[in-house]
Design a protein around this motif. Structure first.
Motif, PDB file in Angstrom:
ATOM      1  N   GLU A  39       0.836  -1.209   0.000  1.00  0.00           N
ATOM      2  CA  GLU A  39       0.000   0.000   0.000  1.00  0.00           C
ATOM      3  C   GLU A  39       0.869   1.256   0.000  1.00  0.00           C
ATOM      4  O   GLU A  39       1.669   1.475   0.916  1.00  0.00           O
ATOM      5  CB  GLU A  39      -0.905   0.018   1.234  1.00  0.00           C
ATOM      6  CG  GLU A  39      -1.993  -1.048   1.204  1.00  0.00           C
ATOM      7  CD  GLU A  39      -3.210  -0.618   0.394  1.00  0.00           C
ATOM      8  OE1 GLU A  39      -3.273   0.554  -0.012  1.00  0.00           O
ATOM      9  OE2 GLU A  39      -4.093  -1.467   0.184  1.00  0.00           O
ATOM     10  N   GLY A  40       0.706   2.083  -1.037  1.00  0.00           N
ATOM     11  CA  GLY A  40       1.346   3.389  -1.080  1.00  0.00           C
ATOM     12  C   GLY A  40       0.390   4.461  -0.588  1.00  0.00           C
ATOM     13  O   GLY A  40      -0.493   4.202   0.223  1.00  0.00           O
ATOM     14  N   GLY A  41       0.558   5.655  -1.113  1.00  0.00           N
ATOM     15  CA  GLY A  41      -0.342   6.750  -0.770  1.00  0.00           C
ATOM     16  C   GLY A  41       0.198   7.706   0.267  1.00  0.00           C
ATOM     17  O   GLY A  41      -0.505   8.625   0.692  1.00  0.00           O
ATOM     18  N   GLN A  42       1.463   7.521   0.680  1.00  0.00           N
ATOM     19  CA  GLN A  42       2.037   8.411   1.692  1.00  0.00           C
ATOM     20  C   GLN A  42       2.389   9.777   1.119  1.00  0.00           C
ATOM     21  O   GLN A  42       2.403  10.777   1.848  1.00  0.00           O
ATOM     22  CB  GLN A  42       3.307   7.778   2.294  1.00  0.00           C
ATOM     23  CG  GLN A  42       3.101   6.397   2.917  1.00  0.00           C
ATOM     24  CD  GLN A  42       3.377   5.269   1.923  1.00  0.00           C
ATOM     25  OE1 GLN A  42       3.195   5.437   0.716  1.00  0.00           O
ATOM     26  NE2 GLN A  42       3.797   4.120   2.421  1.00  0.00           N
ATOM     27  N   TYR A  43       2.702   9.812  -0.176  1.00  0.00           N
ATOM     28  CA  TYR A  43       3.151  11.066  -0.800  1.00  0.00           C
ATOM     29  C   TYR A  43       2.001  11.693  -1.560  1.00  0.00           C
ATOM     30  O   TYR A  43       1.376  11.046  -2.419  1.00  0.00           O
ATOM     31  CB  TYR A  43       4.326  10.773  -1.735  1.00  0.00           C
ATOM     32  CG  TYR A  43       4.807  11.983  -2.510  1.00  0.00           C
ATOM     33  CD1 TYR A  43       5.255  13.119  -1.844  1.00  0.00           C
ATOM     34  CD2 TYR A  43       4.820  11.983  -3.902  1.00  0.00           C
ATOM     35  CE1 TYR A  43       5.691  14.232  -2.556  1.00  0.00           C
ATOM     36  CE2 TYR A  43       5.264  13.085  -4.616  1.00  0.00           C
ATOM     37  CZ  TYR A  43       5.692  14.199  -3.932  1.00  0.00           C
ATOM     38  OH  TYR A  43       6.128  15.296  -4.628  1.00  0.00           O
ATOM     39  N   ARG A  44       1.701  12.953  -1.278  1.00  0.00           N
ATOM     40  CA  ARG A  44       0.597  13.666  -1.910  1.00  0.00           C
ATOM     41  C   ARG A  44       1.093  15.026  -2.392  1.00  0.00           C
ATOM     42  O   ARG A  44       1.081  16.008  -1.641  1.00  0.00           O
ATOM     43  CB  ARG A  44      -0.556  13.861  -0.913  1.00  0.00           C
ATOM     44  CG  ARG A  44      -1.116  12.565  -0.322  1.00  0.00           C
ATOM     45  CD  ARG A  44      -1.853  11.776  -1.369  1.00  0.00           C
ATOM     46  NE  ARG A  44      -2.559  10.620  -0.821  1.00  0.00           N
ATOM     47  CZ  ARG A  44      -3.101   9.674  -1.565  1.00  0.00           C
ATOM     48  NH1 ARG A  44      -3.024   9.752  -2.880  1.00  0.00           N
ATOM     49  NH2 ARG A  44      -3.716   8.648  -1.026  1.00  0.00           N
ATOM     50  N   PRO A  45       1.540  15.135  -3.652  1.00  0.00           N
ATOM     51  CA  PRO A  45       2.061  16.414  -4.127  1.00  0.00           C
ATOM     52  C   PRO A  45       0.991  17.483  -4.313  1.00  0.00           C
ATOM     53  O   PRO A  45       1.297  18.673  -4.351  1.00  0.00           O
ATOM     54  CB  PRO A  45       2.729  16.064  -5.453  1.00  0.00           C
ATOM     55  CG  PRO A  45       2.024  14.831  -5.906  1.00  0.00           C
ATOM     56  CD  PRO A  45       1.680  14.081  -4.658  1.00  0.00           C
ATOM     57  N   LEU A  46      -0.261  17.062  -4.450  1.00  0.00           N
ATOM     58  CA  LEU A  46      -1.357  18.013  -4.633  1.00  0.00           C
ATOM     59  C   LEU A  46      -2.092  18.218  -3.321  1.00  0.00           C
ATOM     60  O   LEU A  46      -2.345  17.262  -2.577  1.00  0.00           O
ATOM     61  CB  LEU A  46      -2.347  17.487  -5.675  1.00  0.00           C
ATOM     62  CG  LEU A  46      -1.818  17.278  -7.101  1.00  0.00           C
ATOM     63  CD1 LEU A  46      -2.835  16.490  -7.929  1.00  0.00           C
ATOM     64  CD2 LEU A  46      -1.504  18.600  -7.764  1.00  0.00           C
ATOM     65  N   SER A  47      -2.458  19.467  -3.026  1.00  0.00           N
ATOM     66  CA  SER A  47      -3.312  19.734  -1.878  1.00  0.00           C
ATOM     67  C   SER A  47      -4.721  19.235  -2.173  1.00  0.00           C
ATOM     68  O   SER A  47      -5.084  18.994  -3.333  1.00  0.00           O
ATOM     69  CB  SER A  47      -3.348  21.233  -1.578  1.00  0.00           C
ATOM     70  OG  SER A  47      -4.007  21.923  -2.647  1.00  0.00           O
ATOM     71  N   GLY A 337       1.303  13.070  -9.229  1.00  0.00           N
ATOM     72  CA  GLY A 337       0.054  13.836  -9.207  1.00  0.00           C
ATOM     73  C   GLY A 337      -1.077  13.081  -9.867  1.00  0.00           C
ATOM     74  O   GLY A 337      -2.219  13.104  -9.396  1.00  0.00           O
ATOM     75  N   CYS A 338      -0.779  12.377 -10.963  1.00  0.00           N
ATOM     76  CA  CYS A 338      -1.802  11.558 -11.615  1.00  0.00           C
ATOM     77  C   CYS A 338      -2.274  10.450 -10.682  1.00  0.00           C
ATOM     78  O   CYS A 338      -3.472  10.156 -10.596  1.00  0.00           O
ATOM     79  CB  CYS A 338      -1.246  10.965 -12.904  1.00  0.00           C
ATOM     80  SG  CYS A 338      -1.072  12.164 -14.255  1.00  0.00           S
ATOM     81  N   ALA A 339      -1.336   9.830  -9.965  1.00  0.00           N
ATOM     82  CA  ALA A 339      -1.715   8.777  -9.019  1.00  0.00           C
ATOM     83  C   ALA A 339      -2.655   9.316  -7.952  1.00  0.00           C
ATOM     84  O   ALA A 339      -3.589   8.636  -7.522  1.00  0.00           O
ATOM     85  CB  ALA A 339      -0.470   8.185  -8.374  1.00  0.00           C
ATOM     86  N   GLN A 340      -2.418  10.539  -7.532  1.00  0.00           N
ATOM     87  CA  GLN A 340      -3.297  11.140  -6.528  1.00  0.00           C
ATOM     88  C   GLN A 340      -4.706  11.340  -7.082  1.00  0.00           C
ATOM     89  O   GLN A 340      -5.695  11.170  -6.357  1.00  0.00           O
ATOM     90  CB  GLN A 340      -2.706  12.470  -6.053  1.00  0.00           C
ATOM     91  CG  GLN A 340      -3.308  12.974  -4.762  1.00  0.00           C
ATOM     92  CD  GLN A 340      -2.554  14.171  -4.203  1.00  0.00           C
ATOM     93  OE1 GLN A 340      -1.428  14.453  -4.604  1.00  0.00           O
ATOM     94  NE2 GLN A 340      -3.183  14.885  -3.290  1.00  0.00           N
ATOM     95  N   MET A 341      -4.817  11.667  -8.347  1.00  0.00           N
ATOM     96  CA  MET A 341      -6.143  11.793  -8.951  1.00  0.00           C
ATOM     97  C   MET A 341      -6.833  10.428  -9.052  1.00  0.00           C
ATOM     98  O   MET A 341      -8.045  10.316  -8.810  1.00  0.00           O
ATOM     99  CB  MET A 341      -6.044  12.435 -10.336  1.00  0.00           C
ATOM    100  CG  MET A 341      -5.528  13.876 -10.336  1.00  0.00           C
ATOM    101  SD  MET A 341      -6.449  14.991  -9.233  1.00  0.00           S
ATOM    102  CE  MET A 341      -8.090  14.933  -9.957  1.00  0.00           C
ATOM    103  N   HIS A 342      -6.087   9.372  -9.386  1.00  0.00           N
ATOM    104  CA  HIS A 342      -6.680   8.029  -9.399  1.00  0.00           C
ATOM    105  C   HIS A 342      -7.263   7.702  -8.026  1.00  0.00           C
ATOM    106  O   HIS A 342      -8.365   7.160  -7.906  1.00  0.00           O
ATOM    107  CB  HIS A 342      -5.633   6.959  -9.752  1.00  0.00           C
ATOM    108  CG  HIS A 342      -4.846   7.223 -10.981  1.00  0.00           C
ATOM    109  ND1 HIS A 342      -3.636   6.609 -11.241  1.00  0.00           N
ATOM    110  CD2 HIS A 342      -5.075   8.045 -12.043  1.00  0.00           C
ATOM    111  CE1 HIS A 342      -3.167   7.028 -12.392  1.00  0.00           C
ATOM    112  NE2 HIS A 342      -4.017   7.911 -12.897  1.00  0.00           N
ATOM    113  N   SER A 343      -6.493   8.022  -6.996  1.00  0.00           N
ATOM    114  CA  SER A 343      -6.936   7.741  -5.626  1.00  0.00           C
ATOM    115  C   SER A 343      -8.181   8.557  -5.280  1.00  0.00           C
ATOM    116  O   SER A 343      -9.104   8.066  -4.619  1.00  0.00           O
ATOM    117  CB  SER A 343      -5.801   8.051  -4.648  1.00  0.00           C
ATOM    118  OG  SER A 343      -6.167   7.754  -3.324  1.00  0.00           O
TER     119      SER A 343
END
Length: 516
Positions: A39-47, A337-343
């Motif tokens: 499980e990732g998700g620790q890094y969030r470049p976007l607010s 940043g794209c990964a954060q949008m997927h999440s």
């Protein structure tokens, strides 16, 4: 004075011998320090505000600008679902339709391997690393040369991937340039990959008409259509858009056929920031998200709930020249940043990382590959494509770099795993026993020996010896070790080779270019 240490030492020695034997045995998957699906998700470049702003901008783009050049079949599917075809020929997507599609889309895709142990579960922030691309050149380390790729090179890459623990899937990384007929190239790509690895395979189609023959071959490999549809072990990497905001007509037709045949689809939007996508990182993400949301509506209009991967793959340009810069820090941020949008959407997603602009597996390649792979993993990217082996901004693929990439990705995965905090790991009792009446160090403690294999990952090829030891073992060279490992793997039969009866049947039905 009586020496009372002999008995305890003997007891500890026996325990250590048992532990050494246990360490020599393979660990169960759930005990390994790194593995597929961490499980990732620790890094969030976007607010949070930035994520919401990108989402709203993507919806605006779909509703107000839309996409051009849908094939007639696509227009029929999309307008039946509620899209609007404008007088300018562009397909526009009402906000409510897009939001409904996001809510109802398949959120827990399984990408099957031919061997079930290699199945990939793409829910949440589970991270998987693998290959991808369409390199036209093979990087030859010995002579520092680039030459055109062959189907044998592709098969060799598949066989190496099959042996790399930290490379979890094989999306075709090279184009077989020695096969000039496009249908035969597509068929031989499937054969070369699937006979080289039992991990999940991704591929593309040169023309929509080629989907049928490829599916026919896959039915043979699977043991029939029903077996294929139950466990489709090949997915379609589909560049369904030509950025900015246009459908790729033939690719869309191939996508339609693949979906109806039960094949999972990677919706791949690959704009290049500053060229075919906006130069700001946020703008490139907006366009990629909008295009992939359009693709998601398209897929679900064809078959509701069909397995689709949200493939935002925007790349970065070196704005001084316009050339692609896949190894840049901006590329690492873009993919994260794209990964954060997927999440944010709760959708299975994929993006590119691990690309080197360097032409050889040197120090430049190392920093380029590690930077983006670590950020992609920490961001919780489900499918990290192009994570190993890719050089020259996707023009070259290197088998030795693929092997070195296994070590590199292992370290990246250890970062993804993070730091577990529990009663044992805070170590208070171990500290107490060591400092009060103990040896004053932790080298021989039960905790240290017990955690050696479960908490720490050890590189297969990287060198950690002292300078003195390095000299004593004849100054081993990393590239030479990778070459040796490549030769070792390729000297053995493929572990995924087809049953001889099946292989003969495939060869009688299709023109297979690989020798037996």
């Amino acid at each position: 004075m009586t020496d009372q240490s002999n008995a305890p030492r003997a007891a500890r020695s026996g325990g250590r011998a048992a532990r050494r034997a246990a360490r020599a045995a393979p660990l169960a998957d759930h005990l390994r320090p790194v593995r597929a699906g961490l499980e990732g998700g620790q890094y969030r470049p976007l607010s949070n505000a930035g994520v919401e702003r990108i989402h709203q901008a993507a919806l605006d783009a779909l509703e107000q600008i839309g996409l051009a050049d849908a094939p007639p079949t696509g227009v029929a599917y999309l307008t039946a679902a509620g899209c609007i075809e404008g007088e300018d020929g562009r397909i526009r997507f009402p906000r409510a339709l897009v939001e409904d599609t996001i809510r109802n889309a398949n959120r827990s895709v399984i990408l099957h391997g031919r061997d079930p142990k290699n199945d990939l579960h793409l829910s949440g922030d589970k991270v998987h690393f693998g290959t991808a691309g369409a390199a036209v050149h093979l990087v030859e380390i010995d002579g520092r040369n680039y030459r055109e790729c062959t189907v044998q090179d592709l098969h060799d890459a598949a066989r190496i991937c099959d042996r790399m623990d930290n490379i979890h899937f094989l999306q075709r990384p090279m184009v077989a340039r020695d096969i000039t007929d496009n249908l035969e190239m597509d068929l031989n790509t499937i054969y070369a990959c699937c006979s080289g690895t039992s991990k999940h395979v991704g591929t593309s189609f040169s023309e929509p008409a080629f989907v049928g023959p490829v599916i026919e071959m896959l039915h043979m490999i699977a043991g029939g259509e029903a077996a294929w549809r139950e466990r489709p072990f090949v997915s379609n990497s589909n560049c369904f858009v030509v950025p900015p905001m246009k459908f790729a007509t033939e690719s869309c037709e191939a996508m339609e056929a693949a979906i109806l045949a039960g094949m999972p689809v990677l919706l791949l939007s690959a704009g290049q920031a500053g060229a075919t996508a906006p130069a700001p990182i946020a703008g490139a993400i907006v366009q990629a998200v909008a295009e992939c949301l359009a693709g998601l509506v398209y897929v679900n209009a064809i078959k509701p709930g069909a397995p689709a991967i949200f493939g935002t793959w925007p790349f970065v340009s070196d704005l001084r020249t316009g050339a692609m810069s896949g190894g840049s820090g901006e590329q690492a941020l873009l993919s994260a940043g794209c990964a954060q949008m997927h999440s944010f959407y709760g959708l299975p997603g994929g993006a590119a990382a691990g690309i080197a602009d360097a032409k050889m597996p040197d120090m430049q390649a190392g920093w380029e590959q590690m930077c983006s792979n670590v950020l992609a993993g920490l961001s919780g990217l489900n499918m990290v494509y192009e994570a190993a082996g890719m050089h020259a901004s996707l023009l070259g693929f290197c088998l030795e770099s693929l092997i070195l990439g296994d070590d590199l990705i292992g370290q990246a995965l250890r970062c993804v795993r993070g730091i577990e905090v529990d009663e044992d790991s805070v170590s208070l009792e171990t500290i107490r026993a060591t400092c009060i009446g103990g040896p004053g160090h932790y080298l021989g403690s039960d905790q240290t020996l017990g955690r050696m294999q479960t908490d720490y990952i050890y590189p297969a090829l990287a060198d950690r010896t002292s300078p003195k030891e390095w000299v004593e073992i004849n100054k081993p060279d990393l590239i030479a070790k990778a070459i040796s490992r490549k030769i070792e793997i390729l000297s053995e039969p493929s572990r995924a080779q087809f049953d001889p009866v099946l292989d003969m049947a495939i060869r009688e039905h299709f023109n297979i270019h690989l020798s037996r």
